[in-house]
Design an enzyme around this catalytic site. Structure first.
Site, PDB file in Angstrom:
ATOM      1  N   ALA A  11     -16.125  12.662  -6.268  1.00 28.81           N
ATOM      2  CA  ALA A  11     -15.855  13.788  -5.328  1.00 28.81           C
ATOM      3  C   ALA A  11     -15.067  14.728  -5.980  1.00 28.81           C
ATOM      4  O   ALA A  11     -15.494  15.944  -5.834  1.00 28.81           O
ATOM      5  CB  ALA A  11     -15.432  13.420  -4.035  1.00 28.81           C
ATOM      6  N   ARG A  27       0.727  -1.016   0.206  1.00 31.56           N
ATOM      7  CA  ARG A  27       0.254   0.050   0.562  1.00 31.56           C
ATOM      8  C   ARG A  27       1.138   1.516   0.347  1.00 31.56           C
ATOM      9  O   ARG A  27       0.539   2.037  -1.033  1.00 31.56           O
ATOM     10  CB  ARG A  27      -1.077  -0.078   1.138  1.00 31.56           C
ATOM     11  CG  ARG A  27      -2.300  -0.968   0.712  1.00 31.56           C
ATOM     12  CD  ARG A  27      -3.304  -0.915   2.383  1.00 31.56           C
ATOM     13  NE  ARG A  27      -4.485   0.156   1.799  1.00 31.56           N
ATOM     14  CZ  ARG A  27      -5.357   0.248   2.592  1.00 31.56           C
ATOM     15  NH1 ARG A  27      -4.748   0.064   4.355  1.00 31.56           N
ATOM     16  NH2 ARG A  27      -5.561   1.473   2.499  1.00 31.56           N
ATOM     17  N   GLY A  45     -17.754  10.011   0.736  1.00 36.48           N
ATOM     18  CA  GLY A  45     -16.940   9.116  -0.009  1.00 36.48           C
ATOM     19  C   GLY A  45     -16.931   8.189   0.358  1.00 36.48           C
ATOM     20  O   GLY A  45     -15.178   7.532   0.596  1.00 36.48           O
ATOM     21  N   THR A  46     -17.762   7.395   1.423  1.00 40.00           N
ATOM     22  CA  THR A  46     -17.101   6.799   3.045  1.00 40.00           C
ATOM     23  C   THR A  46     -18.765   5.484   2.624  1.00 40.00           C
ATOM     24  O   THR A  46     -19.632   6.598   2.840  1.00 40.00           O
ATOM     25  CB  THR A  46     -16.639   6.973   4.200  1.00 40.00           C
ATOM     26  OG1 THR A  46     -16.936   6.483   5.108  1.00 40.00           O
ATOM     27  CG2 THR A  46     -17.839   8.349   4.142  1.00 40.00           C
ATOM     28  N   SER A  47     -18.776   4.374   2.805  1.00 36.85           N
ATOM     29  CA  SER A  47     -19.787   4.202   2.578  1.00 36.85           C
ATOM     30  C   SER A  47     -20.854   3.251   3.532  1.00 36.85           C
ATOM     31  O   SER A  47     -21.778   3.196   3.718  1.00 36.85           O
ATOM     32  CB  SER A  47     -19.746   1.875   2.098  1.00 36.85           C
ATOM     33  OG  SER A  47     -18.409   1.998   3.587  1.00 36.85           O
ATOM     34  N   ASP A  99      -4.465   7.501   3.412  1.00 33.56           N
ATOM     35  CA  ASP A  99      -2.403   7.959   2.535  1.00 33.56           C
ATOM     36  C   ASP A  99      -2.893   9.862   2.817  1.00 33.56           C
ATOM     37  O   ASP A  99      -3.549  10.268   4.407  1.00 33.56           O
ATOM     38  CB  ASP A  99      -4.202   7.925   1.372  1.00 33.56           C
ATOM     39  CG  ASP A  99      -4.756   8.645   1.202  1.00 33.56           C
ATOM     40  OD1 ASP A  99      -4.899   9.784   1.591  1.00 33.56           O
ATOM     41  OD2 ASP A  99      -5.807   8.211   0.325  1.00 33.56           O
ATOM     42  N   CYS A 120       6.922   1.174  17.312  1.00 28.16           N
ATOM     43  CA  CYS A 120       6.812   0.432  18.304  1.00 28.16           C
ATOM     44  C   CYS A 120       5.229  -0.480  19.015  1.00 28.16           C
ATOM     45  O   CYS A 120       4.425  -0.131  18.476  1.00 28.16           O
ATOM     46  CB  CYS A 120       7.544   0.392  19.428  1.00 28.16           C
ATOM     47  SG  CYS A 120       7.764  -0.799  20.955  1.00 28.16           S
ATOM     48  N   HIS A 179      -7.958   6.918  11.822  1.00 28.05           N
ATOM     49  CA  HIS A 179      -7.355   5.611  11.450  1.00 28.05           C
ATOM     50  C   HIS A 179      -5.573   5.355  10.808  1.00 28.05           C
ATOM     51  O   HIS A 179      -5.646   4.247  10.910  1.00 28.05           O
ATOM     52  CB  HIS A 179      -8.404   4.943  10.777  1.00 28.05           C
ATOM     53  CG  HIS A 179      -9.863   4.628  10.336  1.00 28.05           C
ATOM     54  ND1 HIS A 179     -10.747   3.938   9.449  1.00 28.05           N
ATOM     55  CD2 HIS A 179     -10.511   4.470  12.069  1.00 28.05           C
ATOM     56  CE1 HIS A 179     -11.884   4.175  10.050  1.00 28.05           C
ATOM     57  NE2 HIS A 179     -11.620   4.330  11.274  1.00 28.05           N
TER      58      HIS A 179
HETATM   59  P1  NAD Z   1     -14.955   2.034   1.649  1.00 32.33           P
HETATM   60  O1  NAD Z   1     -14.134   0.914   0.561  1.00 32.33           O
HETATM   61  O2  NAD Z   1     -16.263   1.164   2.130  1.00 32.33           O
HETATM   62  O3  NAD Z   1     -16.577   2.974   0.825  1.00 32.33           O
HETATM   63  C1  NAD Z   1     -15.698   3.991  -0.251  1.00 32.33           C
HETATM   64  C2  NAD Z   1     -16.465   4.538  -1.000  1.00 32.33           C
HETATM   65  O4  NAD Z   1     -16.305   5.249  -1.573  1.00 32.33           O
HETATM   66  C3  NAD Z   1     -17.979   3.742  -1.525  1.00 32.33           C
HETATM   67  O5  NAD Z   1     -19.486   4.721  -0.659  1.00 32.33           O
HETATM   68  C4  NAD Z   1     -18.327   4.945  -3.009  1.00 32.33           C
HETATM   69  O6  NAD Z   1     -19.219   5.140  -2.943  1.00 32.33           O
HETATM   70  C5  NAD Z   1     -17.275   5.552  -2.310  1.00 32.33           C
HETATM   71  N1  NAD Z   1     -16.157   6.470  -3.933  1.00 32.33           N
HETATM   72  C6  NAD Z   1     -16.142   5.453  -4.844  1.00 32.33           C
HETATM   73  N2  NAD Z   1     -15.553   5.998  -6.062  1.00 32.33           N
HETATM   74  C7  NAD Z   1     -15.747   8.160  -5.417  1.00 32.33           C
HETATM   75  C8  NAD Z   1     -15.078   9.006  -6.032  1.00 32.33           C
HETATM   76  N3  NAD Z   1     -14.805   9.740  -7.025  1.00 32.33           N
HETATM   77  N4  NAD Z   1     -15.870   9.667  -4.647  1.00 32.33           N
HETATM   78  C9  NAD Z   1     -16.727  10.525  -3.757  1.00 32.33           C
HETATM   79  N5  NAD Z   1     -16.763   8.514  -3.976  1.00 32.33           N
HETATM   80  C10 NAD Z   1     -16.671   7.725  -4.351  1.00 32.33           C
HETATM   81  O7  NAD Z   1     -14.691   3.098   2.251  1.00 32.33           O
HETATM   82  P2  NAD Z   1     -14.725   3.452   3.865  1.00 32.33           P
HETATM   83  O8  NAD Z   1     -15.926   3.806   3.919  1.00 32.33           O
HETATM   84  O9  NAD Z   1     -13.405   4.841   3.664  1.00 32.33           O
HETATM   85  O10 NAD Z   1     -14.620   2.599   5.058  1.00 32.33           O
HETATM   86  C11 NAD Z   1     -13.084   1.640   4.855  1.00 32.33           C
HETATM   87  C12 NAD Z   1     -12.189   1.664   5.405  1.00 32.33           C
HETATM   88  O11 NAD Z   1     -11.239   1.570   4.090  1.00 32.33           O
HETATM   89  C13 NAD Z   1     -11.762   3.213   6.309  1.00 32.33           C
HETATM   90  O12 NAD Z   1     -11.609   2.852   7.822  1.00 32.33           O
HETATM   91  C14 NAD Z   1     -10.042   3.696   6.044  1.00 32.33           C
HETATM   92  O13 NAD Z   1      -9.535   3.607   6.817  1.00 32.33           O
HETATM   93  C15 NAD Z   1      -9.815   1.999   4.632  1.00 32.33           C
HETATM   94  N6  NAD Z   1      -9.272   2.754   3.400  1.00 32.33           N
HETATM   95  C16 NAD Z   1      -8.905   3.915   3.769  1.00 32.33           C
HETATM   96  C17 NAD Z   1      -8.356   3.764   2.052  1.00 32.33           C
HETATM   97  C18 NAD Z   1      -7.167   5.462   1.988  1.00 32.33           C
HETATM   98  O14 NAD Z   1      -6.813   5.349   3.106  1.00 32.33           O
HETATM   99  N7  NAD Z   1      -7.434   5.586   0.832  1.00 32.33           N
HETATM  100  C19 NAD Z   1      -8.035   3.317   0.827  1.00 32.33           C
HETATM  101  C20 NAD Z   1      -9.185   1.844   1.283  1.00 32.33           C
HETATM  102  C21 NAD Z   1      -9.885   1.940   2.063  1.00 32.33           C
HETATM  103 ZN    ZN Z   2       9.589   0.198  21.709  1.00 28.45          ZN
END
Ligand code: NAD
Ligand code: ZN
Length: 251
Positions: free
Chosen positions: A240, A72, A190-192, A107, A130, A122
Site C-alpha cells: 500500500a 496491542r 490490504g484485507t484478506s 488502530d 462499559c 470493528h
Molecule cells: P488480515 O490480516 O486477514 O489480512 C491482511 C492483508 O493485508 C493480507 O491480505 C495481506 O496480503 C495484506 N498486506 C500485507 N502487507 C501489506 C501491505 N504492505 N500493503 C497492503 N496490503 C498488505 O487482515 P484483515 O483482512 O484486515 O482482517 C483481519 C481482522 O483483523 C480485521 O477485522 C481487523 O479488524 C483485524 N486486525 C486489525 C489490525 C489493525 O488495526 N491494524 C491488525 C490486525 C488485525
Molecule cells: Zn455502566
C-alpha cells in the site's frame, strides 16, 4: 479464478462527479509495524483469537482479554502512519464529501495521518466502554495488565475494549450500506477478504441495481490476491505504501 492484474504504473482516473468508497484492512498498517492477522499463522501476537477476541473470552477471563488489548495498545502507541495512510488523506483533500473511508482496523493511524471522513467498523483500540450500560465509549490509552486493574463503571459493569469481537455486530452498517449503494469507485486495500461482512462489500457494490448509476469500478491493492479476488476489476499487486502515493489522478 484470479482477478485481472493492472500495471502498477496505470493510474486510476477519478472523474469530477465520482463518489469513492475505500475499505482498508490490516495490510495498510503493516508497513507502520502493526502485524496483520496473517503474519503469525492466524495467531495475533501469540494468542489464538477465540481466546481473546470473543464475548465468551471476556466472560471467562477478562484479565487475559485486557492483557492482549493492553499489549496491542502499547505496540500501536509506538507506530505512526505510513505513506499509504497519507495518500488517502491527499485523496480525501481532493474529493471532499465525495470520499468515504471504512476501516476494519482498530488502530488510529488513519486519524493520525489526517483522515476525517472515516468510520471504524470493528471498533477502536484507544477507546473503552462499559460492558453493561449504554454510556458512550470514551478515549482510553491506559494499559490494564493485572487482574485488579480493570475498572468498573458507576453502574457496576466492567470496562471493556471498544472492539467488535467475533459474533458481535459491526458498527456503522447503515452508513456503509448507503455508501456502497452510491459509490462509483470501490477501492479495497490490504484485507484478506476472509472476514465477514467486509469481505462481501465488493460483491454488494457490484450487485446493486440502481439504474441511474453506472456499474461500480472495483480495485484491490495489496501484495497478495485476496480470497474474494475475482470480484475486483483490477488488482494492483504491491505494498500500500508504495502503490497508493502514485495511483490516483483526480480530474
Ligand atoms: P488480515 O490480516 O486477514 O489480512 C491482511 C492483508 O493485508 C493480507 O491480505 C495481506 O496480503 C495484506 N498486506 C500485507 N502487507 C501489506 C501491505 N504492505 N500493503 C497492503 N496490503 C498488505 O487482515 P484483515 O483482512 O484486515 O482482517 C483481519 C481482522 O483483523 C480485521 O477485522 C481487523 O479488524 C483485524 N486486525 C486489525 C489490525 C489493525 O488495526 N491494524 C491488525 C490486525 C488485525
Ligand atoms: Zn455502566
Amino acid at each position: 479464478m484470479s482477478s485481472p492484474h493492472a500495471r502498477i504504473d496505470e493510474k486510476v482516473h477519478i472523474g469530477p462527479k465520482e463518489l469513492v468508497m475505500v475499505l482498508t484492512g490490516a495490510g495498510i498498517s503493516a508497513e507502520s509495524g502493526i502485524p496483520t492477522f496473517r503474519d503469525e499463522n492466524g495467531l495475533w501476537q501469540g494468542f489464538r483469537f477465540e481466546e481473546v477476541a470473543s464475548i465468551q473470552a471476556w466472560h471467562k477471563h477478562p484479565h487475559l482479554v485486557w492483557m492482549f488489548y493492553s499489549m496491542r495498545r502499547d505496540a500501536a502507541l509506538q507506530c505512526g502512519p505510513n505513506s499509504g495512510h497519507f495518500a488517502l488523506v491527499e485523496l480525501e483533500r481532493k474529493l471532499g464529501d465525495r470520499f468515504f473511508l471504512c476501516t476494519q482496523n482498530v488502530d488510529d493511524l488513519h486519524e493520525q495521518a489526517g483522515s476525517k471522513r472515516l468510520v471504524h467498523m470493528h471498533g477502536e483500540l484507544f477507546k473503552s466502554r462499559c460492558d453493561r450500560c449504554s454510556k458512550p465509549p470514551f478515549e482510553d490509552k491506559r494499559l490494564y495488565e493485572t487482574a485488579d486493574s480493570i475498572p468498573n463503571c458507576q453502574c457496576g459493569g466492567r470496562i471493556r475494549p471498544h472492539i467488535v469481537w467475533f459474533g458481535e455486530s459491526p458498527f456503522y452498517m447503515n452508513r456503509i450500506l448507503t455508501e456502497l449503494d452510491r459509490c462509483s469507485l470501490f477501492i479495497c486495500i490490504g484485507t484478506s477478504g476472509a472476514v465477514q461482512p467486509a469481505a462481501s462489500f465488493v460483491r454488494w457494490a457490484r450487485q446493486r441495481k440502481i439504474e441511474s448509476l453506472a456499474p461500480v469500478r472495483t480495485i484491490y491493492i495489496g501484495p497478495d490476491e485476496p480470497e474474494n479476488g475475482w470480484y475486483f476489476d483490477h488488482f494492483y499487486q504491491g505494498k500500500a505504501g508504495e502503490v497508493l502515493p502514485e495511483l490516483f489522478r483526480v480530474e
